[in-house]
Motif scaffolding. Structure first.
Motif, PDB file in Angstrom:
ATOM      1  N   THR A  93      34.270  42.958  30.767  1.00 46.42           N
ATOM      2  CA  THR A  93      35.207  43.758  31.504  1.00 46.42           C
ATOM      3  C   THR A  93      35.439  43.367  32.993  1.00 46.42           C
ATOM      4  O   THR A  93      36.575  43.138  33.486  1.00 46.42           O
ATOM      5  CB  THR A  93      34.830  45.131  31.491  1.00 46.42           C
ATOM      6  N   VAL A  97      38.982  41.797  34.631  1.00 42.50           N
ATOM      7  CA  VAL A  97      39.547  41.942  35.625  1.00 42.50           C
ATOM      8  C   VAL A  97      39.670  40.942  36.875  1.00 42.50           C
ATOM      9  O   VAL A  97      40.630  40.932  37.466  1.00 42.50           O
ATOM     10  CB  VAL A  97      38.773  43.223  36.285  1.00 42.50           C
ATOM     11  N   ALA A 101      43.258  40.759  34.653  1.00 38.41           N
ATOM     12  CA  ALA A 101      43.572  42.177  33.844  1.00 38.41           C
ATOM     13  C   ALA A 101      43.570  43.404  34.716  1.00 38.41           C
ATOM     14  O   ALA A 101      42.844  43.620  35.791  1.00 38.41           O
ATOM     15  CB  ALA A 101      42.625  42.363  32.671  1.00 38.41           C
ATOM     16  N   GLU A 102      44.311  44.296  34.574  1.00 38.11           N
ATOM     17  CA  GLU A 102      44.234  45.807  35.146  1.00 38.11           C
ATOM     18  C   GLU A 102      43.362  46.563  34.392  1.00 38.11           C
ATOM     19  O   GLU A 102      43.453  46.710  33.308  1.00 38.11           O
ATOM     20  CB  GLU A 102      45.660  46.395  35.175  1.00 38.11           C
ATOM     21  N   LEU A 103      42.344  47.213  35.080  1.00 34.59           N
ATOM     22  CA  LEU A 103      41.471  48.007  34.648  1.00 34.59           C
ATOM     23  C   LEU A 103      41.963  49.436  34.586  1.00 34.59           C
ATOM     24  O   LEU A 103      42.570  49.821  35.590  1.00 34.59           O
ATOM     25  CB  LEU A 103      40.258  48.140  35.412  1.00 34.59           C
ATOM     26  N   ARG A 118      38.956  50.129  28.898  1.00 37.86           N
ATOM     27  CA  ARG A 118      40.386  49.800  28.547  1.00 37.86           C
ATOM     28  C   ARG A 118      41.125  48.959  29.560  1.00 37.86           C
ATOM     29  O   ARG A 118      40.919  49.295  30.926  1.00 37.86           O
ATOM     30  CB  ARG A 118      41.329  51.219  28.441  1.00 37.86           C
ATOM     31  N   LEU A 119      42.043  48.076  29.189  1.00 37.39           N
ATOM     32  CA  LEU A 119      42.404  46.963  30.139  1.00 37.39           C
ATOM     33  C   LEU A 119      43.924  46.774  29.611  1.00 37.39           C
ATOM     34  O   LEU A 119      44.104  47.087  28.511  1.00 37.39           O
ATOM     35  CB  LEU A 119      41.574  45.673  30.508  1.00 37.39           C
ATOM     36  N   GLN A 126      47.679  45.995  25.549  1.00 34.83           N
ATOM     37  CA  GLN A 126      46.483  46.736  26.180  1.00 34.83           C
ATOM     38  C   GLN A 126      45.383  46.409  25.247  1.00 34.83           C
ATOM     39  O   GLN A 126      45.346  46.214  24.017  1.00 34.83           O
ATOM     40  CB  GLN A 126      47.080  48.129  26.060  1.00 34.83           C
TER      41      GLN A 126
END
Length: 142
Positions: A93, A97, A101-103, A118-119, A126
């Motif tokens: 994760t 990020v 990637a958007e957390l 979830r990202l 998604q």
């Protein structure tokens, strides 16, 4: 003996506006091995990435809502969400990020004893990154 008329592979085809960024993210950062790649006329390009064993998870709206509640705390999932099982959910994760990637929600221990994050990733996908924690005794690590 295998059924010659049966399905042999699940392949999800995703159009990416920024092909190079999406390829770098999923291949180089997430670590999906590139099996094949092709280019054609007019700038056409495709890469086929190995995502390990594939399954197709069919969920009704109540199940989808429950998973969103557990992982994120609110409804956020689109019609299709990709879930990747990894060995170390927190490390993967953080790496995703760091790569852009958007957390949406940090790694969280679920009632079914996995560590799920979830990202939002490239190509408008998604993602859930999940790590199976094993016995209930392992859940204390989350």
């Amino acid at each position: 003996m295998g059924d010659t008329a049966g399905v042999r592979q699940l392949r999800i085809v995703v159009e990416a506006d920024d092909y190079d960024a999406a390829l770098a993210f999923y291949r180089d950062v997430l670590g999906l091995d590139e099996q094949e790649s092709y280019s054609g006329e007019g700038g056409a390009r495709v890469a086929i990435l190995d995502a390990g064993r594939a399954t197709l998870e069919i969920a009704n709206s109540a199940q989808k809502a429950m998973i969103d509640e557990v992982e994120v705390g609110r409804p956020v999932a689109p019609h299709i969400r990709l879930a990747f099982e990894v060995g170390d959910g927190r490390t993967v994760t953080a790496r995703l990020v760091e790569a852009g990637a958007e957390l949406i929600a940090p790694p969280t221990v679920t009632p079914w004893n996995s560590l799920n994050a979830r990202l939002a990733g490239p190509a408008d996908l998604q993602l859930t990154v999940f790590q199976e924690l094993g016995n209930a005794g392992d859940a204390s690590a989350g």
